[in-house]
Design a protein around this motif. Structure first.
Motif, mmCIF file in Angstrom:
data_model
loop_
_atom_site.group_PDB
_atom_site.id
_atom_site.type_symbol
_atom_site.label_atom_id
_atom_site.label_comp_id
_atom_site.label_asym_id
_atom_site.label_seq_id
_atom_site.Cartn_x
_atom_site.Cartn_y
_atom_site.Cartn_z
ATOM 1 N N TYR A 55 -3.060 8.051 -17.913
ATOM 2 C CA TYR A 55 -3.304 8.686 -16.120
ATOM 3 C C TYR A 55 -2.680 10.508 -16.116
ATOM 4 O O TYR A 55 -3.049 10.920 -15.104
ATOM 5 N N LEU A 56 -1.616 10.151 -17.027
ATOM 6 C CA LEU A 56 -0.629 11.187 -16.506
ATOM 7 C C LEU A 56 -1.110 12.663 -17.143
ATOM 8 O O LEU A 56 -1.213 13.406 -16.857
ATOM 9 N N ILE A 57 -2.290 12.535 -18.351
ATOM 10 C CA ILE A 57 -3.355 13.480 -19.177
ATOM 11 C C ILE A 57 -4.141 13.508 -17.758
ATOM 12 O O ILE A 57 -4.926 15.100 -17.638
ATOM 13 N N ALA A 58 -4.824 12.425 -17.255
ATOM 14 C CA ALA A 58 -5.845 13.399 -15.896
ATOM 15 C C ALA A 58 -4.843 14.057 -15.114
ATOM 16 O O ALA A 58 -5.682 15.089 -14.219
ATOM 17 N N CYS A 59 -4.086 13.333 -14.304
ATOM 18 C CA CYS A 59 -2.974 14.609 -13.275
ATOM 19 C C CYS A 59 -3.251 15.424 -13.989
ATOM 20 O O CYS A 59 -2.869 16.039 -12.866
ATOM 21 N N CYS A 60 -2.494 15.758 -15.351
ATOM 22 C CA CYS A 60 -2.814 17.555 -16.026
ATOM 23 C C CYS A 60 -3.704 18.576 -15.993
ATOM 24 O O CYS A 60 -4.118 19.027 -15.290
ATOM 25 N N ILE A 61 -4.758 17.633 -15.936
ATOM 26 C CA ILE A 61 -6.171 18.359 -16.399
ATOM 27 C C ILE A 61 -7.174 18.374 -14.712
ATOM 28 O O ILE A 61 -7.707 19.730 -15.254
ATOM 29 N N LEU A 62 -6.619 17.593 -13.986
ATOM 30 C CA LEU A 62 -6.636 18.085 -12.959
ATOM 31 C C LEU A 62 -5.940 19.117 -11.711
ATOM 32 O O LEU A 62 -6.392 19.424 -11.168
ATOM 33 N N SER B 176 0.591 -1.374 -0.153
ATOM 34 C CA SER B 176 -0.303 0.155 -0.096
ATOM 35 C C SER B 176 0.981 1.297 0.048
ATOM 36 O O SER B 176 2.581 1.175 0.534
ATOM 37 N N ILE B 177 0.648 1.998 -0.065
ATOM 38 C CA ILE B 177 1.422 3.877 0.151
ATOM 39 C C ILE B 177 -0.081 4.965 0.257
ATOM 40 O O ILE B 177 -0.856 4.351 0.136
ATOM 41 N N ILE B 178 0.883 5.603 1.105
ATOM 42 C CA ILE B 178 0.048 7.348 0.755
ATOM 43 C C ILE B 178 0.635 8.136 0.747
ATOM 44 O O ILE B 178 1.700 7.942 0.081
ATOM 45 N N ILE B 179 -0.204 8.995 -0.068
ATOM 46 C CA ILE B 179 0.035 9.719 -0.974
ATOM 47 C C ILE B 179 -0.649 10.949 -0.532
ATOM 48 O O ILE B 179 -1.718 10.898 -0.462
ATOM 49 N N LYS B 180 -0.583 12.164 -1.347
ATOM 50 C CA LYS B 180 -1.070 13.733 -0.802
ATOM 51 C C LYS B 180 -0.469 14.377 -2.709
ATOM 52 O O LYS B 180 0.643 14.143 -3.518
ATOM 53 N N SER B 181 -1.251 15.441 -2.438
ATOM 54 C CA SER B 181 -0.377 16.320 -4.024
ATOM 55 C C SER B 181 0.358 17.602 -3.827
ATOM 56 O O SER B 181 0.947 17.123 -3.237
ATOM 57 N N ALA B 182 1.322 17.152 -5.073
ATOM 58 C CA ALA B 182 2.518 17.424 -5.069
ATOM 59 C C ALA B 182 2.018 19.530 -4.986
ATOM 60 O O ALA B 182 3.474 20.233 -4.488
ATOM 61 N N GLY B 183 1.049 19.717 -5.523
ATOM 62 C CA GLY B 183 0.619 21.014 -5.778
ATOM 63 C C GLY B 183 1.473 22.040 -6.562
ATOM 64 O O GLY B 183 1.205 23.092 -6.549
ATOM 65 N N GLY B 184 2.121 21.428 -7.574
ATOM 66 C CA GLY B 184 3.742 22.288 -8.194
ATOM 67 C C GLY B 184 3.090 22.146 -9.997
ATOM 68 O O GLY B 184 2.052 21.827 -10.173
ATOM 69 N N LEU B 185 3.457 23.345 -10.778
ATOM 70 C CA LEU B 185 2.802 23.216 -11.664
ATOM 71 C C LEU B 185 3.683 22.803 -12.408
ATOM 72 O O LEU B 185 5.195 23.113 -12.867
ATOM 73 N N VAL B 186 3.247 21.609 -13.515
ATOM 74 C CA VAL B 186 3.779 20.505 -13.811
ATOM 75 C C VAL B 186 4.173 21.270 -15.501
ATOM 76 O O VAL B 186 3.354 21.184 -16.199
ATOM 77 N N LYS B 187 5.455 21.091 -15.852
ATOM 78 C CA LYS B 187 6.050 21.918 -17.462
ATOM 79 C C LYS B 187 6.740 20.236 -17.126
ATOM 80 O O LYS B 187 8.085 20.430 -18.006
ATOM 81 N N LYS B 188 6.243 19.395 -18.635
ATOM 82 C CA LYS B 188 7.993 18.538 -18.644
ATOM 83 C C LYS B 188 7.451 17.187 -20.152
ATOM 84 O O LYS B 188 5.725 17.950 -20.422
ATOM 85 N N ASN B 189 8.220 17.037 -20.691
ATOM 86 C CA ASN B 189 8.158 15.900 -21.557
ATOM 87 C C ASN B 189 7.548 14.747 -20.980
ATOM 88 O O ASN B 189 8.614 14.436 -20.210
ATOM 89 N N ASP C 249 6.331 14.219 -9.810
ATOM 90 C CA ASP C 249 6.000 15.784 -9.939
ATOM 91 C C ASP C 249 4.260 16.962 -9.588
ATOM 92 O O ASP C 249 4.337 17.603 -9.098
ATOM 93 N N PHE C 250 3.397 15.227 -9.686
ATOM 94 C CA PHE C 250 1.938 15.429 -9.700
ATOM 95 C C PHE C 250 1.570 15.590 -7.917
ATOM 96 O O PHE C 250 0.474 15.709 -7.421
ATOM 97 N N ILE C 251 2.224 14.031 -7.338
ATOM 98 C CA ILE C 251 2.352 13.913 -6.053
ATOM 99 C C ILE C 251 3.053 13.006 -5.623
ATOM 100 O O ILE C 251 4.222 12.879 -6.247
ATOM 101 N N ARG C 252 3.546 13.204 -4.133
ATOM 102 C CA ARG C 252 4.371 12.905 -3.675
ATOM 103 C C ARG C 252 3.570 11.678 -2.519
ATOM 104 O O ARG C 252 2.868 11.733 -2.073
ATOM 105 N N ILE C 253 4.908 10.763 -2.481
ATOM 106 C CA ILE C 253 4.476 9.314 -1.292
ATOM 107 C C ILE C 253 4.767 10.656 0.373
ATOM 108 O O ILE C 253 5.974 10.774 0.420
#
Ligand code: S3P
Length: 433
Positions: free
Chosen positions: A240-247, A5-18, A428-432
């Motif tokens: 899933y990456l696309i979804a993280c970016c939209i959200l 299992s994992i526990i995660i939280k939003s990393a809250g950053g402005l992600v600009k990435k390839n 870049d979107f979430i951190r453990i």
């Protein structure tokens, strides 16, 4: 808490990435299963090294195909299908429906004596859908109660059929096409709804005698070449990456060299119709498949209604689309999603259970799944029950981007089925924590 299992939280950053993704799972299965039917040597590049595709790889090695893996490249030397081993004690399909359903076409048509087993999830999934057409073609298969194990016996040679598909399933279609290719005469498959067409494209690429007119596919035996195959990036993992970016807020990401097959990019077309800032561009054709780039920015979505005949195109993306629908304005309806009950878990149950826990209203009405949107943020700790299903774990990882608190995922390890080391892609979107 167990080690999976994992526990995660939003990393809250402005992600600009390839990003570039590892190879598409559906194409990777076919690169080994169809690629190794011919005799000779070839390479498979950008192999995803996930558990499902490794299952196919192990089964094909048991059939007598020599496969060496260096990084993400496979070096394959095949004796050709007529020299495959004729007796194998047992093949293990583990969690992989694609492995079992596709390889069954080869085993039956070549009269290979063996049995196929699988893990608990796979052992609960319907197999009558492949056994019925294979028996009509002269295959000798024993199965109890629609489920694994399947026992394959020698037969006096299989023959082609005209088969009208009863379920909209690319796995079933591919099984019949592979069996048809290895049988006497001509096989015609008539689809009721279009499903993903990677088998047809791969057969064409390898030089098979295959003709496709709308929903009819005709195949007969012919010489197959061994050719190097580059597997385009997995669009279902990119989802899933696309979804993280939209959200997220203020993010822009680019995904390069990803599969853009018309029947797999419907997820993106639907997001566009929901108002997402997303575009794609085909840059090349590799092994008969369109490949290109996707650019997406954060934004707000509106609800939509998705027709039954679109469902096979997005069958693996419905969990993540359901999550995005929860954060969209208005209601989203997925029509005719019954098939979702027969995936790695009962995905209708898994989606509803987890969305309800997040405070999102849902309804399953006849065959339709309805998600009532309008959620902005999750403001309490949530517990995600994955039902040990990789696509459920990956979907609800994305929920953390819109959470002010923590997200507990009860089984993260199951994401190795399709997306090994996924956590690195999302850091870049979430951190453990
Ligand atoms: C697949 C087809 C789909 C999909 C699965 C992969 C394939 O299953 O859900 O993950 O590679 O052919 P069905 O065709 O049975 O719906």
């Amino acid at each position: 808490m167990n080690t999976n299992s994992i526990i995660i939280k939003s990393a809250g950053g402005l992600v600009k990435k390839n990003y570039s993704m590892l190879g598409d799972k559906s194409i990777a299965h076919r690169a080994i299963l169809l690629g190794a039917l011919g005799s000779g040597e070839y390479k498979v590049k950008n192999f995803p090294n996930n558990k499902d595709c490794s299952t196919t790889l192990n089964c094909m090695m048991q059939l007598g195909v020599d496969i060496k893996k260096i990084g993400n490249t496979l070096y394959i030397s095949s004796p050709g299908y007529s020299n495959f081993n004729k007796k194998i004690y047992s093949l293990n399909g583990e969690n992989s429906g694609t492995t079992v359903r596709l390889i069954s076409g080869i085993l039956a048509a070549l009269g290979i004596e063996t049995k196929i087993i699988g893990d608990e999830s796979l052992s609960g999934r319907p197999m009558g859908r492949i056994v019925e057409p294979l028996e009509l073609m002269g295959g000798k298969i024993k199965m109890e109660d629609n489920h694994l194990p399947l026992y394959f016996h020698n037969n006096s040679g299989m023959h082609g059929i005209n088969y009208h598909m009863k379920v909209a399933s690319a796995q079933v279609k591919s099984c019949i096409l592979m069996a048809g290719f290895l049988s006497k005469g001509v096989t015609k498959v008539i689809e009721n709804m279009y499903t993903r067409d990677h088998t047809e494209r791969m057969f064409k690429f390898l030089g098979a005698d295959i003709k496709i007119i709308d929903k009819e596919i005709v195949i007969r035996n012919s010489k197959l070449q061994c050719k190097d195959i580059f597997i385009p990036g997995d669009i279902s993992s990119a989802a899933y990456l696309i979804a993280c970016c939209i959200l997220g807020t203020g993010c822009t990401i680019t995904i390069t060299d990803v599969l853009l097959n018309e029947r797999r990019r419907k997820y993106i077309d639907i997001l566009k119709s929901m108002g997402a800032k997303i575009k794609y561009n085909t840059t090349k054709i590799l092994n008969e498949e369109k490949v290109g780039d996707i650019v997406v920015c954060s934004g707000i979505l509106k609800g939509t209604s998705i027709d039954k005949n679109i469902i096979p195109y997005i069958i693996d993306e419905i969990p993540i689309l359901s999550l995005l629908a929860a954060f969209a304005k208005g209601v989203t309806i997925f029509k005719g999603v019954e098939e979702l009950k027969y995936k790695e878990s009962n995905r209708i149950e898994a989606i509803i259970y987890n969305l309800n826990n997040m405070g999102v209203k849902t309804k399953f009405d006849g065959e339709d799944l309805i998600i009532y949107g309008e959620k902005k943020y999750i403001d309490k700790n949530i517990y995600i029950k994955t039902f040990n299903d990789h696509r459920i774990a990956l979907t609800f990882l994305c929920a953390a981007v819109r959470s002010k608190e923590t997200v507990f995922i009860d089984n993260w390890a199951c994401t190795d089925i399709s997306f090994p080391n996924a956590i690195n892609y999302f850091k870049d979107f979430i951190r453990i924590i």
